[in-house]
Scaffold this active site. Structure first.
Site, PDB file in Angstrom:
ATOM      1  N   ASP A 444       0.845  -1.188   0.000  1.00 11.85           N
ATOM      2  CA  ASP A 444       0.000   0.000   0.000  1.00 11.85           C
ATOM      3  C   ASP A 444       0.886   1.246   0.000  1.00 11.85           C
ATOM      4  OD1 ASP A 444      -2.286   1.554   0.177  1.00 11.85           O
ATOM      5  OD2 ASP A 444      -2.564   1.240   2.321  1.00 11.85           O
ATOM      6  N   GLU A 447       2.566   5.025  -4.125  1.00  9.91           N
ATOM      7  CA  GLU A 447       2.474   5.927  -5.288  1.00  9.91           C
ATOM      8  C   GLU A 447       3.749   6.755  -5.533  1.00  9.91           C
ATOM      9  OE1 GLU A 447      -0.977   4.315  -4.082  1.00  9.91           O
ATOM     10  OE2 GLU A 447       0.088   5.747  -2.810  1.00  9.91           O
ATOM     11  N   ASP A 567      -9.185   3.917  -1.631  1.00  9.09           N
ATOM     12  CA  ASP A 567     -10.089   4.431  -0.601  1.00  9.09           C
ATOM     13  C   ASP A 567     -11.366   5.003  -1.219  1.00  9.09           C
ATOM     14  OD1 ASP A 567      -8.066   3.750   1.065  1.00  9.09           O
ATOM     15  OD2 ASP A 567      -7.415   5.782   1.507  1.00  9.09           O
TER      16      ASP A 567
END
Length: 926
Positions: A444, A447, A567
């Site tokens: 996670d 990015e 999300d």
């Protein structure tokens, strides 16, 4: 946008720059393009040409004077057009990270300027034709079979000439008005899967919540599929611009413009012509989707906020009590010691108790997956950090590891472009696996996400994080970095939807990776590079098939990992958008995809969670996940949701053999597991914009309720016969295709199977390990009432712990199923490849259901299996016949009714060829 550092040399230039705030006008003012000065064949069978700038200017920086053009038909259906600086190497996606053919090295001018003008010429391949004009240079790509122009950079009133500067590249193509365009993600598209003109499409990986519409999100996939209906015949192709730099893409309906802040133009065109052909050709370039373990197709439960081990023990027990299927239990960072990677909390998740729990669920067949973020906590007593520093694995800024903040507080980010980092990362995975035998990793925040911006230091004299208030508030001492053109480029992409600085809440873009690579160039491949390293690490532990779930993705990520869409919100809009996003990722070559069921935050309503599990039960990756600050939303929390879950997941677990076979098909050909309707019905233009329904494979259609308060759903049915999976006597039949309003009470989802299909199923169960040991059944569908028909299906089975998903290893079986009806006789048979594995498991087919047979007033008779007649007397074999009920039926259904025939009590071995037949009725009417 234009930086204030540009010196305006004249009023006219100022006016031109002001016009650049409008994407429609900007192109016409930036450059006059290039002229082609030479072109000749290269030794590798391609062509090399040289382009010379026509007129320089300083808008967005200086033009690169000489460019090299490289064109090659790499396959019969794939064309590459590569344009770069002729004199020096520019940044490209690393060839060792995304393997592909390399063009000849730059720096040596092969061609010479010709005295005579170069005329328009064509470089023709088997299906794609590359043509060009010399002054100003432009190129076009055409389809040989029908003459259609697929891509054309020739300037017109809508856009200007090609621009190639160090930090600004621009090129445009014209498009026909009737082209349907899909792709260009990752973003949340409120208007559905089909791209809408004049909406922003920015590609740059960001930790931006998926609730933000039409904004650059976690992944970057600069590829689009173009579907056209030409004279009643469908043709699809795709265009990939392989470039990892930030970009804006402006789609205006009749044109498409790329504005990129670095790198090269590296275009790949794949010819199709069917949508399935397109993804086959595309994934043959970028990498076939990863084989997934069988258990990963089961249902997953996660939550940020399972504060201690007793909570997840209760979750597992509660699913069993509610008789809701569950295969995988997940931990967010709750299991960690102070949120540090590769650790266990000695208080909340003591190792001895966790090992006992894992031993228990592993014996049941359940699996355990935990989260892992790339940020490594800066802590001198933390072994992972110590070893990372000793191996010099972190991204640098001015010679020191770049400092950021995420969940543990101050962190450094590993540089996965560094081979030493990949080895160190694999060793940390191995160490953690010895600590806790996990079954997969969830990567996670890659990015990469940073709670701070700029150049930061750890504050002296205060705790960071403070432990008070949200932990995502930056508590480091930071200052902005704007002193380089990499941190403050001349052209501002629409990052985060508000033209944010490209270093905002991420790594400073002037930071350096291995071999001097700038974060400016490599930013959007960070998650991809971590995925590759994680896959290598997991594979090396026990040689088992890795399972990885990654938030950030790039071109080629599907070769290694699954993806969830980040999300989202517990809202009806997020539920609707989840379908479009899922379908896009199938086109991107990442077929194992899904959204957080019921929404990540805030808490969904009971009704919404009912409807969401009815959709999410059919996502390829099916997981319930919720926020730390939201109330509990496991599927058993509401009685009605539990009932919906038992119904929808009950069906999912019955069709697991079908889903696993689709997983195999995806691995072999790139075919998405979940598909838009136009993949199977490209000639039916009515479905080109359909985003409220989807297919699993070629013919299993899900038509869910996506709006509050609805107890019926309007579904689009392409032409043919469709049979309801929850009541196979119900059928929707239409010769031309139509929209049909179907009943959909709260605990009910409409799932229909198309004609000419053979669907392998099992009895289902509460866990995939048990479900896959149950007997098989076949559902065979013919066009309703047809006198003649043909159907086919397939089944792939293997030992899913094996790293490879393939035949020829002695631990896999593949079966082709066939069926026909004609002259009053129904026939079905199988052709088995490598049946040893299936035979070793003792799998049998116990039931066959044949739908759509013409009703002749009599029963099925004279059943023959493998050449021997079967008598009902004294045998377990039972035959039943039921008439179909038409929700919408044949125009002449009164005299052309159809029936369903079920044959039960069979014991046909899956791993051995069989043939079976019977006569229908006394009239021979079939």
């Amino acid at each position: 946008m234009v930086t204030s550092r540009i010196v305006f040399s004249s009023l006219s230039l100022l006016v031109a720059l002001i016009l650049c705030f409008s994407p429609i006008h900007c192109s016409n003012t930036i450059g006059k393009g290039y002229r082609l000065i030479s072109i000749e064949e290269s030794p590798d069978g391609g062509f090399i040409g040289y382009l010379q700038v026509k007129q320089k200017n300083k808008i967005y920086g200086s033009d690169i004077t000489t460019l090299r053009l490289y064109v090659k038909h790499e396959t019969d259906t794939r064309l590459r057009v590569h344009i770069t600086d002729a004199k020096k190497q520019r940044w490209e996606v690393p060839y060792n990270l995304l393997p592909r053919e390399q063009p000849p090295p730059v720096g040596k001018v092969i061609g010479k300027s010709r005295k005579s003008p170069i005329t328009v010429q064509e470089l023709s391949g088997s299906e794609l034709i590359f043509s060009y004009t010399t002054d100003p240079f432009s190129f076009a790509v055409k389809r040989k079979s029908n003459g259609q122009t697929l891509f054309n950079t020739s300037s017109n009133s809508a856009f200007g000439e090609m621009v190639f500067k160090d930090q600004y590249l621009e090129i445009s193509t014209s498009l026909p008005k009737d082209a349907s365009i899909y792709g260009l993600g990752e973003n949340s598209q409120a208007n559905g899967i089909k791209l809408v003109p004049n909406e922003p499409y920015t590609l740059y990986t960001e930790d931006v919540s998926a609730i933000n519409l039409n904004t650059d999100l976690y992944g970057s996939h600069p590829v689009y599929m173009d579907l056209r209906n030409v004279g009643g015949k469908p043709y699809a192709h795709a265009v990939l611009l392989l470039n990892s730099n930030g970009m804006d893409v402006f789609y205006r309906g009749t044109s498409l413009t790329y504005k990129v802040i670095g790198g090269v133009f590296d275009f790949y065109f794949v010819a199709g012509p069917s949508p399935l052909d397109v993804v086959d050709q595309y994934t043959s370039l970028i990498g076939r989707p990863a084989p997934m373990p069988y258990w990963s197709l089961g249902f997953h439960q996660c939550r940020w906020g399972y504060r201690n081990l007793s909570v997840i023990e209760d979750v597992v027990d509660s699913y069993q009590k509610a008789k809701i299927p569950l295969d995988v239990i997940w931990n967010d960072d709750d299991h960690m010691d102070a949120k540090k990677d590769f650790t266990l909390s000695p208080i909340s998740y003591p190792r001895a108790k966790l090992l006992n729990f894992l031993d228990r669920i592993h014996k049941m067949g359940m699996k355990y997956v935990v989260i892992n973020d790339p940020g490594i906590g800066v802590n001198s007593s933390y072994g992972v950090y110590q070893r990372g520093m000793a191996n010099d694995v972190f991204i640098k800024y001015e010679g020191k590891p770049f400092l950021a903040q995420v969940w543990p507080g101050a962190v450094h980010f590993p540089d996965f472009l560094n081979p030493k980092t990949v080895s160190w990362w694999g060793e940390e995975i191995r160490r953690f696996h010895e600590l806790a035998p996990i079954d997969g990793l969830w990567i996670d925040m890659n990015e990469v996400s940073n709670f701070c911006s700029g150049l930061c230091t750890i504050p002296k004299g205060k705790k960071c994080p403070t432990g008070e208030g949200p932990s995502w508030i930056c508590c480091l001492d930071c200052k902005n970095i704007t002193k380089t053109r990499w941190d403050d480029p001349p052209y501002k992409i629409n990052a985060t939807g508000v033209t944010a600085p490209i270093g905002f809440k991420t790594i400073a873009t002037s930071a350096l990776h291995y071999n001097g690579v700038r974060e400016y160039d490599a930013h959007s491949i960070y998650g991809f590079s971590e995925t590759v390293a994680t896959h290598k690490g997991l594979l090396s532990i026990e040689g088992k098939r890795p399972f990885i779930l990654s938030r950030s993705t790039f071109v080629g990520s599907g070769k290694y990992a699954a993806h969830w869409t980040g999300d989202n919100q517990g809202t009806w809009q997020s539920l609707q958008v989840s379908i479009s996003t899922m379908l896009n990722f199938g086109i991107f070559g990442v077929p194992m995809v899904g959204s957080d069921i019921c929404g990540f935050y805030p808490q969904p309503t009971e009704e919404l969670c009912n409807r969401w599990i009815e959709v999410g039960a059919f996502y390829p990756f099916s997981r319930d996940h919720a926020n730390y600050y939201s109330p509990r939303q496991e599927l058993y929390q509401w009685d009605t949701v539990a009932e919906s879950a038992r119904n929808a997941l009950g069906m999912r677990y019955k069709i697991l053999p079908y889903l696993y076979t689709l997983n195999y098909e995806a691995h072999m050909t790139g075919a998405p597991i979940a598909r838009p309707l136009f993949f199977s019905f490209p000639e039916y233009t009515e479905c080109y914009g359909s985003s409220r329904q989807f297919l699993l494979g070629s013919g299993l259609m899900i038509s869910p309720v996506l709006e509050q308060g609805k107890t019926e759903v309007e579904a689009l049915f392409p032409p043919g016969s469709w049979y309801h999976m929850f009541d196979m006597t119900q059928a929707v039949v239409s010769k031309k295709g139509r929209r049909v309003t179907l009943p959909a009470p709260l605990n009910f989802v409409n799932v229909h199977l198309y004609q000419n299909t053979i669907l392998p199923m099992q009895r289902g169960g509460l866990i995939s390990k048990e479900a896959r040991t149950t007997p098989f059944s076949l559902v065979i569908t013919f066009p309703a009432g047809a006198s003649e028909g043909y159907a086919k299906g397939k089944l792939y089975l293997d030992e899913d712990e094996l790293p490879e998903m393939k035949l020829g290893n002695g631990q896999s079986t593949y079966v082709d199923f066939y069926a026909s009806v004609g002259n009053g006789t129904v026939k079905m048979w199988s052709e088995v490849k490598e049946g040893k594995f299936a035979l070793s498991k003792g799998w049998v087919i116990e039931k066959v259901s044949v739908l759509g047979l013409r009703g002749g007033g009599g029963q099925a008779s004279e059943i023959v299996i493998n050449g021997s007649p079967v008598s009902n007397e004294g045998k377990k074999v039972e035959v039943s016949l039921k008439e179909h009920t038409y929700v919408v039926g044949l125009e002449d259904e009164g005299e052309n009714k159809s029936v369903m025939v079920e044959v039960r009590g069979l014991e046909m071995l899956v791993g051995k060829d069989f043939n079976m037949s019977w006569k229908m009725g006394i009239n021979g009417a079939n």
